[in-house]
Scaffold this motif. Structure first.
Motif, short mmCIF file in Angstrom:
data_model
loop_
_atom_site.label_atom_id
_atom_site.label_comp_id
_atom_site.label_asym_id
_atom_site.label_seq_id
_atom_site.Cartn_x
_atom_site.Cartn_y
_atom_site.Cartn_z
N ARG A 211 0.82 -1.21 0.00
CA ARG A 211 0.00 0.00 0.00
C ARG A 211 0.86 1.26 0.00
O ARG A 211 0.57 2.23 -0.71
CB ARG A 211 -0.94 0.00 1.22
CG ARG A 211 -2.12 -0.94 1.09
CD ARG A 211 -2.93 -1.02 2.39
NE ARG A 211 -4.03 -1.93 2.26
CZ ARG A 211 -5.28 -1.57 1.93
NH1 ARG A 211 -5.55 -0.30 1.71
NH2 ARG A 211 -6.23 -2.48 1.83
N ARG A 214 2.41 1.77 -3.42
CA ARG A 214 1.44 2.33 -4.37
C ARG A 214 1.21 3.82 -4.12
O ARG A 214 1.05 4.59 -5.04
CB ARG A 214 0.10 1.57 -4.25
CG ARG A 214 0.13 0.17 -4.86
CD ARG A 214 -1.28 -0.34 -5.14
NE ARG A 214 -2.07 -0.48 -3.94
CZ ARG A 214 -2.16 -1.61 -3.24
NH1 ARG A 214 -1.46 -2.68 -3.60
NH2 ARG A 214 -2.91 -1.67 -2.16
N LYS A 215 1.21 4.18 -2.85
CA LYS A 215 1.01 5.59 -2.49
C LYS A 215 2.19 6.44 -2.99
O LYS A 215 2.00 7.52 -3.56
CB LYS A 215 0.91 5.70 -0.95
CG LYS A 215 0.20 6.94 -0.46
CD LYS A 215 -0.03 6.85 1.03
CE LYS A 215 -0.74 8.09 1.53
NZ LYS A 215 -0.93 8.05 3.00
N ARG A 216 3.41 5.91 -2.79
CA ARG A 216 4.62 6.64 -3.25
C ARG A 216 4.64 6.75 -4.77
O ARG A 216 5.05 7.76 -5.32
CB ARG A 216 5.88 5.92 -2.77
CG ARG A 216 6.22 6.10 -1.30
CD ARG A 216 7.65 5.69 -1.00
NE ARG A 216 7.90 4.29 -1.34
CZ ARG A 216 7.69 3.27 -0.51
NH1 ARG A 216 7.21 3.50 0.71
NH2 ARG A 216 7.94 2.03 -0.88
#
Length: 219
Positions: A211, A214-216
């Motif tokens: 997660r 994916r955020k980065r």
């Protein structure tokens, strides 16, 4: 999959986060707990506690639940999901308790699962909380946390999750681990918005790492 050292790390961290984790269903005896857990299927503990506040004033014994028409009991729990089915099961459960168990909730988990509306999870909660017998009840929070962390496999059934946790967690910690995992899943590692960025278990959590990546990456 997490190794023994990593699982120990997770258990200790959850213990630090939620040292006072406990069953949040209000009850004053094993019978009330059975009723409360049976009502809690697909329903929040908060709503169950609202309903049982009056319910447990009106109904004290199995005989009390059988002394009213089914429609009256349905009406008393109407705000709870699946209330018709649950009311029917409660009356059947009370009848069986009186016929087979002298009106007392059996301490044996396998005997308890013979009661209508009482599955393995419910029985595990009751033997653990009411009778202080080591058990791990796998509810939606326990299952989610176990799989996200990598203690269990994504494809594991509820029973497989339970057996894996029983193998990997010391028996004397089963009951407290069950409560801590529920609190961790309910208040921190939530289904929709887990707090991965500030999670002390992030370094070992396979789902959390994914997660955060994916955020980065802006996905």
């Amino acid at each position: 999959m997490l190794n023994k050292t990593q699982i120990r790390f997770c258990l200790d961290k959850m213990g630090e986060m939620f040292p006072d984790a406990h069953c949040e269903l209000n009850h004053s005896n094993p019978f009330e707990l059975v009723i409360a857990v049976a009502l809690s299927a697909q329903c929040t503990d908060v709503l169950v506690n609202k309903v049982t506040k009056d319910l447990f004033q009106k109904y004290k014994t199995p005989e009390d639940y059988l002394a009213v028409p089914l429609e009256e009991l349905e009406n008393d729990i109407r705000s709870i999901g699946l209330y018709r089915n649950k009311a029917k099961n409660i009356q059947k459960l009370c009848r069986l308790l009186l016929d087979e168990y002298h009106g007392e909730v059996p301490r044996d988990r396998d005997e308890m699962t013979k009661l209508p509306g009482v599955g393995r999870k419910t029985a595990n909660v009751v033997v653990s909380v009411a009778f202080d017998i080591p058990a791990i009840a796998v509810d939606t929070h326990v299952e989610r946390v176990s799989k996200r962390l990598g203690i269990c496999r994504w494809k594991d059934s509820v029973l497989e999750v339970e057996k894996t946790l029983m193998n990997k967690v010391p028996k004397e910690e089963w009951s407290v681990t069950h409560h801590r995992m529920i609190f961790f899943g309910r208040y921190h590692c939530k289904a929709q918005s887990p707090q991965c960025g500030e999670c002390p278990l992030l370094e070992v959590c396979r789902e959390g790492k994914k997660r955060m990546k994916r955020k980065r990456d802006g996905k």
